[in-house]
Design a protein around this motif. Structure first.
Motif, short mmCIF file in Angstrom:
data_model
loop_
_atom_site.label_atom_id
_atom_site.label_comp_id
_atom_site.label_asym_id
_atom_site.label_seq_id
_atom_site.Cartn_x
_atom_site.Cartn_y
_atom_site.Cartn_z
N ALA A 188 0.86 -1.22 -0.02
CA ALA A 188 -0.02 -0.08 0.05
C ALA A 188 0.92 1.21 -0.15
CB ALA A 188 -0.78 0.01 1.36
N MET A 189 1.85 1.17 0.87
CA MET A 189 2.74 2.18 1.03
C MET A 189 3.37 2.90 -0.62
SD MET A 189 6.03 2.73 3.30
CE MET A 189 7.05 1.50 2.56
N ASN A 190 3.74 1.53 -1.28
CA ASN A 190 4.16 1.98 -2.70
C ASN A 190 3.26 2.38 -3.53
OD1 ASN A 190 7.18 0.85 -2.58
ND2 ASN A 190 6.13 -1.14 -1.76
N CYS A 191 2.00 2.67 -3.36
CA CYS A 191 1.10 3.42 -4.22
C CYS A 191 1.27 4.91 -3.90
CB CYS A 191 -0.51 3.09 -3.68
SG CYS A 191 -1.03 1.42 -3.90
N TYR A 192 1.88 5.35 -3.10
CA TYR A 192 2.11 6.96 -2.73
C TYR A 192 3.27 7.35 -3.37
CZ TYR A 192 -1.66 6.10 0.34
OH TYR A 192 -3.08 5.71 0.87
N LEU A 193 3.34 7.13 -4.81
CA LEU A 193 4.48 7.71 -5.63
C LEU A 193 4.65 9.23 -5.46
CD1 LEU A 193 4.10 5.39 -8.66
CD2 LEU A 193 5.67 4.94 -6.47
N THR A 194 3.69 10.19 -5.30
CA THR A 194 3.86 11.36 -5.29
C THR A 194 4.49 11.73 -3.95
OG1 THR A 194 1.78 12.07 -4.46
CG2 THR A 194 2.07 12.00 -6.81
N GLN A 195 4.50 10.98 -2.90
CA GLN A 195 4.80 11.43 -1.61
C GLN A 195 6.15 10.86 -1.12
OE1 GLN A 195 1.72 11.53 1.37
NE2 GLN A 195 0.24 11.10 -0.41
#
Length: 182
Positions: A143-150
């Motif tokens: 799930a953390m790997n979904c946050y590519l802008t962050q």
């Protein structure tokens, strides 16, 4: 990343992706702009009020068993996390909903690799401990790997390594409790 609507839409897509990886229902977006004064003080106060009004309607409709949000530390000292947590707390106090919708703040233990320096809470205030499995941790990392802008690619690798170093597989919370007056 570009600011504005395009970034907002990307962040929404990231959040939907994260929920999907975790196997939870997609989020409900309230359409609130930034909750910091970078948008201007007057606009911030209007957005804060819109957020309060949205929560005042949404929370009873959802009728949650519990509410989890950032506490005064903002999780990672992020200003919008602080404002969101404070707004939820403010509303529960204003409406007398503290017992009806129990509120929990996440609490990071000192010395955990994936917690930024100073982003912890004294463990004397922990009152809920939740253990999770290696499979749960794997889902959280996905799930953390979904946050590519962050996160940059390197930050994601480091954060993953840090999370895997912590073998306790435990997360802590603080239940918000208020002593009633006379």
């Amino acid at each position: 990343m570009p600011a504005g609507d395009s970034l907002g839409k990307m962040r929404q897509a990231e959040t939907i992706c994260g929920c999907k990886k975790l196997g939870v229902e997609p989020p409900i977006f309230l359409g609130i702009e930034r909750l910091d004064t970078k948008i201007g003080t007057g606009k911030y106060f209007r957005e804060h009020q819109r957020f309060m009004d949205s929560l005042r309607v949404s929370i009873p409709l959802m009728n949650p068993d519990i509410i989890i949000t950032a506490g005064p530390d903002g999780d990672t000292h992020h200003s919008e996390h602080i404002v969101v947590g404070a707004t939820v707390t403010e509303l529960l106090l204003a409406e007398g909903w503290v017992e009806k919708y129990p509120l929990y703040h996440f609490a990071w233990k000192k010395g955990i690799q994936s917690v930024e320096e100073g982003g912890y809470v004294s463990d004397q205030y922990f009152n809920v401990k939740v253990s999770y499995t290696a499979e749960d941790e794997k889902k959280a990392i996905e799930a953390m790997n979904c946050y590519l802008t962050q996160y940059t690619g390197e930050e994601l690798k480091q954060e993953t390594a840090n999370k895997l170093k912590d073998s306790s597989n435990t997360i802590y919370f603080r239940r918000f409790v208020v002593k009633k007056g006379d």
